[in-house]
Every structure is written in structure tokens, then in C-alpha cells.
Scaffold this active site. Structure first.
Site, PDB file in Angstrom:
ATOM      1  CG  ASP A   1      -2.042  -0.971   1.174  1.00  0.00           C
ATOM      2  OD1 ASP A   1      -1.969  -1.911   0.363  1.00  0.00           O
ATOM      3  OD2 ASP A   1      -2.999  -0.822   1.961  1.00  0.00           O
TER       4      ASP A   1
ATOM      5  CE  LYS B   1      -5.155   2.061   2.929  1.00  0.00           C
ATOM      6  NZ  LYS B   1      -3.976   1.412   3.557  1.00  0.00           N
TER       7      LYS B   1
ATOM      8  CE  LYS C   1      -6.659  -1.292   2.965  1.00  0.00           C
ATOM      9  NZ  LYS C   1      -5.292  -1.771   3.283  1.00  0.00           N
TER      10      LYS C   1
END
Length: 216
Positions: free
Chosen positions: A90, A152, A181
Site C-alpha cells: 500500500d 485506496k 480499498k
């Protein structure tokens, strides 16, 4: 939605500065017990987790939480995490570059990290709390063109976390292969259901167990 279904979409997260191995170990045991999607942890713990919990999917963060380190630093950090046993990365974009309209830089650093990690999953954190709607749409283009697997919403360390309207906006503007996400400030079962129904495929949360089961 059943609790088991929700757990299977949760990246069980512990990114606090005070996290020690005993805390990380407890997190991993919980993730195994409830069959969560992954554990999301600082990169310094990845190698030890891989040794002690070989079946877990391990996610770690790169350029976290501010995102304004160099592209080279992000690629080195990502490469080491993969060598240590991480399955997913991430990364935080350079938010300032996005805000000044330097989309080629943002897309380029996403491409660089994705090329570094190959077939491993790359989720790109755009920190929506700092962006206008136009910038969020631009971020969708960068993530899509950069070849990332997910966009995300948030680090959880910004001024605000995930909101449903951003997930819906992402769904309309990312490429068809890019997943979403939602992370940051998600504390209840209802919120998790809402984000999944809105189009999120993963939920980043530190409190999924008390939210779903009412216990630690």
C-alpha cells in the site's frame, strides 16, 4: 452480510508508532482466527511475520504516511518488503505533486513501484481528505494508467478517513480492472457493509473484531 464475509474483505491493520512485536503477533493470530484478507503492518515486521505466520497474506505500507519521499525511496522500500515476504504493498502518492497538477509524476511513481513488485498487489493511497473532487478524479486516472491493482482512500493518519461518496466517485472513474480499498475511520459493521455495497473490495480497519463481534 455475514461476519465471515466481511472479515474476508478486511485488511487487519496496525500501523501505530508504538506497535511492538507482541501487538503485531496478536494481530496476526486474530487475522488467522477470523480468516481476514490480510494483515497490514509496518515493513519492519514483515520478515518476522512471514517466519511465524507462513500462511498469512501480508500487506505493508510504502512512503507512509505522507507520501512525499522520492520515487527511488519508494521503490527500494517496496523491493525490500517483497524480499522479506510481503504479498501486497500500500503506497502513498506524492499528494503535493497531484495538487500542483503534476500527474505525470504521480503516474510515473505508481508505475515504478508496480514494476518493482511485479505480480504482487499494489494499492495506491490518495488521501482523499486533502483532495478536491477534480483532484480525486485525476488520481483515478493516475492509478489506472500507473497499472495499480487498487485505489485506496486514506492512510488513517490524515484529517479524515474514508467516506462513501469517494468510493462511489472512484467506482465511476477508475479503470475496470482497478479495485477499491476504503480505509480510515471505519468503526462499525454498518459502515463496513455500506462501503462494500458501494463498491469497495477491501476494508482497512484496526477495529473490525469489536465492530463485528463486540469484543477485542
Amino acid at each position: 452480510m455475514t461476519n465471515d464475509f466481511i472479515f474476508s474483505h478486511v485488511d487487519h491493520t496496525l500501523l501505530k508508532a508504538t506497535a511492538a512485536w507482541q501487538d503485531i503477533c496478536a494481530l496476526c493470530e486474530e487475522a488467522e482466527r477470523y480468516h481476514m484478507a490480510s494483515v497490514c503492518v509496518p515493513s519492519s515486521f514483515v520478515k518476522k511475520i512471514r517466519e511465524h505466520f507462513p500462511s498469512l497474506t501480508i500487506c505493508t505500507v510504502v512512503g507512509f504516511p505522507l507520501g512525499n519521499c522520492s520515487t527511488a525511496a519508494k521503490t527500494v522500500e517496496a523491493a525490500e518488503a517483497i524480499r522479506d515476504g510481503a504479498d501486497e504493498i500500500d503506497m502513498v502518492i506524492h499528494i503535493g505533486a497531484l495538487k500542483e497538477g503534476n500527474l505525470s509524476y504521480v503516474t510515473g511513481e505508481i508505475k515504478a513501484v508496480k514494476e518493482t513488485i511485479g505480480d504482487h498487489i499494489l494499492k495506491v493511497i490518495v488521501e482523499t481528505c486533502y483532495l478536491t473532487e477534480e483532484e480525486k478524479i485525476a488520481a483515478c486516472r493516475c492509478v489506472t494508467e500507473g497499472g495499480a491493482d487498487y485505489i485506496k482512500t486514506s492512510t488513517g493518519f490524515g484529517s479524515a478517513g474514508a467516506v462513501l461518496s469517494d468510493v462511489k466517485l472512484f467506482r465511476k472513474n477508475v479503470g475496470e480492472k482497478v479495485k477499491i480499498k476504503a480505509a480510515g475511520g471505519i468503526h462499525s459493521k454498518q459502515e463496513m457493509e455500506d462501503f462494500l455495497n458501494a463498491g469497495a473490495s477491501r476494508i482497512g480497519a484496526s477495529g473490525a473484531i469489536p465492530a463485528l463481534l463486540g469484543k477485542g
